[in-house]
Structure formats: C-alpha cells, structure tokens
Design a protein around this motif. Structure first.
Motif, short mmCIF file in Angstrom:
data_model
loop_
_atom_site.label_atom_id
_atom_site.label_comp_id
_atom_site.label_asym_id
_atom_site.label_seq_id
_atom_site.Cartn_x
_atom_site.Cartn_y
_atom_site.Cartn_z
N LEU A 297 0.83 -1.19 0.00
CA LEU A 297 0.00 0.00 0.00
C LEU A 297 0.87 1.25 0.00
CD1 LEU A 297 -1.18 -2.11 2.47
CD2 LEU A 297 -3.17 -0.65 2.12
N ILE A 298 0.30 2.35 -0.49
CA ILE A 298 0.86 3.68 -0.26
C ILE A 298 -0.15 4.44 0.59
CG2 ILE A 298 1.64 5.85 -1.28
CD1 ILE A 298 2.22 4.42 -3.86
N ILE A 299 0.32 5.03 1.68
CA ILE A 299 -0.56 5.77 2.58
C ILE A 299 -0.02 7.19 2.74
CG2 ILE A 299 -1.37 5.96 4.97
CD1 ILE A 299 -1.60 2.99 5.10
N SER B 238 10.75 -5.96 -3.86
CA SER B 238 9.60 -6.50 -4.59
C SER B 238 8.40 -5.56 -4.50
CB SER B 238 9.24 -7.88 -4.03
OG SER B 238 8.07 -8.38 -4.63
N ALA B 239 8.17 -5.00 -3.31
CA ALA B 239 7.03 -4.10 -3.13
C ALA B 239 7.19 -2.83 -3.95
CB ALA B 239 6.87 -3.76 -1.66
N LEU B 240 8.39 -2.28 -3.98
CA LEU B 240 8.62 -1.06 -4.76
C LEU B 240 8.42 -1.32 -6.25
CD1 LEU B 240 11.72 0.39 -2.85
CD2 LEU B 240 9.35 1.21 -2.76
N ARG B 241 8.81 -2.51 -6.72
CA ARG B 241 8.55 -2.86 -8.12
C ARG B 241 7.06 -2.99 -8.37
NH1 ARG B 241 13.10 -6.34 -7.43
NH2 ARG B 241 11.67 -8.09 -7.03
N ASP B 242 6.36 -3.58 -7.41
CA ASP B 242 4.90 -3.71 -7.51
C ASP B 242 4.25 -2.34 -7.68
OD1 ASP B 242 2.11 -3.73 -6.61
OD2 ASP B 242 2.45 -5.75 -5.88
N ILE B 243 4.66 -1.39 -6.84
CA ILE B 243 4.08 -0.05 -6.92
C ILE B 243 4.46 0.63 -8.24
CG2 ILE B 243 4.04 2.24 -5.86
CD1 ILE B 243 4.53 0.87 -3.16
N GLU B 244 5.72 0.48 -8.64
CA GLU B 244 6.17 1.10 -9.88
C GLU B 244 5.34 0.63 -11.07
OE1 GLU B 244 10.27 1.47 -12.57
OE2 GLU B 244 10.29 0.46 -10.61
N ASN B 245 4.98 -0.66 -11.06
CA ASN B 245 4.22 -1.23 -12.17
C ASN B 245 2.72 -0.95 -12.08
OD1 ASN B 245 6.55 -2.36 -13.29
ND2 ASN B 245 6.33 -4.25 -12.09
N GLY B 246 2.22 -0.70 -10.85
CA GLY B 246 0.77 -0.59 -10.70
C GLY B 246 0.24 0.77 -10.32
N TYR B 247 1.10 1.68 -9.88
CA TYR B 247 0.63 2.97 -9.38
C TYR B 247 0.79 4.03 -10.46
CZ TYR B 247 0.28 7.14 -6.41
OH TYR B 247 -0.09 8.34 -5.86
N SER B 248 -0.29 4.70 -10.76
CA SER B 248 -0.26 5.74 -11.79
C SER B 248 -0.65 7.10 -11.23
CB SER B 248 -1.21 5.37 -12.94
OG SER B 248 -2.54 5.20 -12.45
N GLY B 249 -0.53 7.25 -9.93
CA GLY B 249 -1.00 8.48 -9.28
C GLY B 249 0.02 9.59 -9.20
N GLY B 250 1.22 9.38 -9.73
CA GLY B 250 2.22 10.44 -9.66
C GLY B 250 2.95 10.43 -8.34
#
Length: 477
Positions: free
Chosen positions: A19-21, A109-121
């Motif tokens: 998650l990003i919070i 692994s988590a940072l790669r997950d966010i990089e691939n899935g998060y498009s919020g800037g």
C-alpha cells in the motif's frame, strides 16, 4: 489500484499486501467515524460550523505537516569502502543479517509492484505547512524537530512527569468516574489536573475541549483541542521506569479501569535509542522494564479467548465473533533487542506472531529515503502483530525462541515521512485485515498506547495523547 473508501490510501495491490498511505490524510481521516457508524439522527450543534457535519470530526481540515522529502538523505554515515563495510558486517549476528536481508528483498519487490501498478504520480498528497515550517524543512529535512508545531503545543503536551499540573501515578489507585464531554458546547477546564482518569466523547460528533490556564495555553490564551467522535482518552504517564514490585499488576495504565478489554491494542513504545536520548524528544526506558509493562498491559486489557471457542481450532478467523478476536501490535526499532522484546511480550501473554507490517519511508517519487542496505540506519520501521485466537493458538509460539524459520505474513506500507514522531494512522488497514464485516467494524474495541493523537471510536493513552489534536495543528482546506 487505488482505494475509493479511504482517501489516505493512494494505492493497494490486489491482495492488500502493498500500500501507499498519505500520513497527514490518514490521521485526518481517522478523526471521523465510518459512514455507517455515525448517527444521522443526532441534532446539529454549535460545533457544526467548526466541524463540517455531524459525526465528521475534522474531515475538511488539513493537518499541518512538513514539506515532503524530494531527495534521499545523503548516506554520509555509511562505510566508505567495501573493506570497512565488511568489517562492520562482521559485528552483526548472522540471524540479524538474514532478517534484514529478507526485509530488503521484500521491499525491493514491493517497490517494483508499486512502480508497475501505481499511476497516481507523487507518493503523497499536497501538504499544508506554515512559513516557518517550510524554512526549517529546507534546512534540516522533514524528520527534524519542527519548532512551528512545537510552539503551537501546550502544557498538556509536555511530559507529565515534569509539568506542575502532573498527577502522581498513585493518585490513580482508585479509578475515578470518567469525564464526559459535550458535543453541543465548549468543554472548558482550568487545568489538565481536572482531566484525571478517562475522558469520553460519547457523541458521533466532534467535541471541543479547552484548557484555560495561562500556564498551559499559547501566548497566554487557552489551549483548544478537537476530540473526535466516540473517542476516549487518558492523559497519563505510563510508569515504565519503576520496578514491577512497586506497581499493582492489575493497573498497568494509570486511570484506565482494569475491566476495559480491547480487541486491538496498538503500542508505539519509547524504545531505548541513543539518538532519541540525545535529542530529548521523549524519555526511554530499559528493555526489561518495558517488556514487563507491555506484558502487563496485554494481560489486563487484551481480550482472552472465549470459552465458547476453545474447541474450534479449525475455525476460519474471518468468521470469528468480535469478542473472539484479540490483536496486539507493537512498533519496533531496527534493533534486535527491541524486536526480541516485542516478540517476548506477545508470545509470553498468549499471542502468536501473526504478521509484520513494514513501513518503507520514501521520497515523493518513491525512492527510499536512505539505501535499503544501509548499515547504520534503515529506511523502514516494523509493526509486529500478534493474534490470540483459536487459529493463532495452533501456531507455535516458540518459532522465534528456537530459531526456526517460521515467518509471519508481511505487508509493506510506503509513506513519505512527516513531522517527527508522526506515523501513518493504520485504522483503515487494521479494519480491512482483522475486522472484515460491517458488524465487527461497528463493535470492535481498540486502544492505542503511547498515542500522540486521538482516533474516532478508539481509546488512547499517554502523556502526549492530545499532541496532534490541538486546534492549532489544523487549518481549513
């Protein structure tokens, strides 16, 4: 994948393990009740002009924050050569190296997950800061001690062991009736001494509390605090520095009745730490005394397994009744001693180590604030979570004592750091993981120990319990 339910959760993957919070928004969102918990039948009050709508606390206000970090900190303290690094690593026990290697791989692994899935800037929402706050942040960074917010704090936020209005811990030997706040008028008190024991806001609207003593106010004025709906608090010093023989086992938290039991107990203890002791941010205490105090809190205030569930070892934990759920969570430092202390406090009181949530501190564009493999300092903190249920009881509590390789489930929470001592408010995440039905969200009881702000519907205690609920910490959107 973004969250439509809680604006503070900017991203979550499909299995809710990454998650990003946004930290300030998580605290602001936690000042209000869930939509189905607020009571729309309650009449409006004079406070509605201050607090958006009934049951909605400070949802239309920004929590004053530090400027978000744009670049990682320089790694000036790290070894300069591979030889120096190898020499330092030799001093680290193999088990400790293995633990942090596992965390490092998890975070990569988590940072790669966010990089691939998060498009919020950016990895945080826009923040509101004072002019002085912006200047200080540019000079020292977001985790420095921010005088702009410190000036806004009152005597209520000073260490109660040194405040002249502090109550001796023995004054709590006989539990006093709670102070009940009104949500339809200002609750004025002459000094903090009037708030001995538990203070309650039973309404589904926020309440306003003022301390009128000029010694406790700001520039001679009264101090004002926003008390979230259905929250309870005890402003007290938890006596960590005293030996167990001098304290009654049945009252580990001054002023809190021993018959108050909680499905969730969250603690952020003042761990012994050389840098914290030098800065004077808060008092720290030896590990043994802290371990015993945590044990006592769990022993007295955590829900125990109900008699109706003793023969249900195969019961799905998602279908447990609320009174059969007992969760305890402890924020730890990256010291092996603090981690083992947390494990011992949990397992010795009937909890199995169930999950570990890793808060990775990042810049606005998702870089760790310092290298993941740093030796002197790590860019993460860990929340160790124990669970005491029929299912958890079937898991060996000896996993960490015997050195076996049982690993709890791990989740990663990415968040851009804010002012010193401010952590993400994880109420929404706890509810998603442990209280999954609407009925359990409505009925579970939670306590935050060593709290620095209040949470709607929760109990809180500590000598800084109102720190970020001061009116001066909030600005209009």
């Amino acid at each position: 994948m973004t969250s439509l339910e809680d604006p503070s959760i900017l991203y979550q993957n499909k299995d809710n393990t990454v998650l990003i919070i946004d930290i300030p928004t998580s605290i602001a969102q936690a000042q209000e009740l869930n939509s189905f918990t607020a009571d729309p039948r309650e009449d409006t009050s004079p406070l509605d002009s201050l607090d958006s709508e009934p049951g909605r606390g400070v949802s239309r206000k920004h929590l004053l924050s530090s400027q978000p970090l744009e670049l990682p900190y320089p790694s000036s303290c790290e070894p300069k050569t591979e030889v120096a690094r190898a020499r330092l690593l030799e001093r680290v026990p193999p088990s400790e190296r293995l633990f942090h290697d596992e965390i490092q791989l998890l975070l990569q692994s988590a940072l790669r997950d966010i990089e691939n899935g998060y498009s919020g800037g950016q990895w945080c929402l826009p923040r509101r800061t004072s002019d002085e706050e912006r200047t200080r942040t540019r000079k020292r960074g977001p985790e420095s001690d921010h005088s702009a917010l410190r000036k806004r704090s009152s005597g209520l936020l000073r260490d109660s062991s040194t405040s002249k209005f502090a109550l001796d811990d023995r004054d709590f030997a006989s539990i006093r009736p709670p102070v009940i706040l009104s949500s339809t008028s200002i609750n004025a008190f002459e000094s903090i001494a009037e708030l001995d024991g538990v203070v309650k806001n039973p309404s589904s609207r926020a309440a306003i509390l003022t301390i009128d003593s000029p010694d406790e106010g700001i520039d001679g004025a009264s101090s004002e605090y926003i008390i979230p709906p259905r929250s309870h608090f005890a402003h007290c010093t938890i006596p960590l520095s005293e030996t167990q023989d001098s304290l009654p086992l049945e009252s580990p938290i001054p002023g809190l009745p021993p018959n108050e039991l909680f499905n969730l107990i969250l603690l952020d203890p003042p761990w012994p730490n050389r840098s914290v002791r030098r800065s004077g941010h808060y008092h720290t205490h030896p590990y043994e005394l802290l371990t015993q105090r945590l044990r006592n809190i769990f022993h007295v205030h955590a829900y125990h397994q109900s008699s109706s569930s003793k023969d249900t070892a195969t019961l799905d934990p998602l279908h447990l009744n609320t009174n059969e759920i007992s969760v305890a969570a402890i924020w730890i430092t990256n010291s092996e001693k603090s981690r083992q202390t947390a494990y011992e406090a949990l397992t010795s009181t009937g909890f199995a180590i169930h999950e570990e949530w890793v808060w990775i501190k990042t810049t606005v564009d998702g870089q760790p604030i310092i290298p993941l493999d740093g030796l002197w300092r790590k860019p993460y903190e860990i929340l160790v979570i124990g669970r005491r249920t029929p299912v958890a009881a079937s898991t060996s509590n000896e996993s960490y004592e015997t050195g076996s390789r049982y690993l709890p489930k791990r989740r990663v929470i990415a968040a851009v750091p804010d002012v010193h001592s401010r952590k993400p408010n994880l109420k929404a995440v706890f509810e998603r993981v442990f209280f999954t039905s609407e009925s359990s969200v409505e009925s579970y009881a939670a306590l935050e120990v060593f709290a620095r702000n209040l949470t709607a519907g929760w109990w809180a205690c500590g000598n800084e319990v109102l720190k970020f609920n001061a009116r001066e910490c909030w600005v209009e959107r």
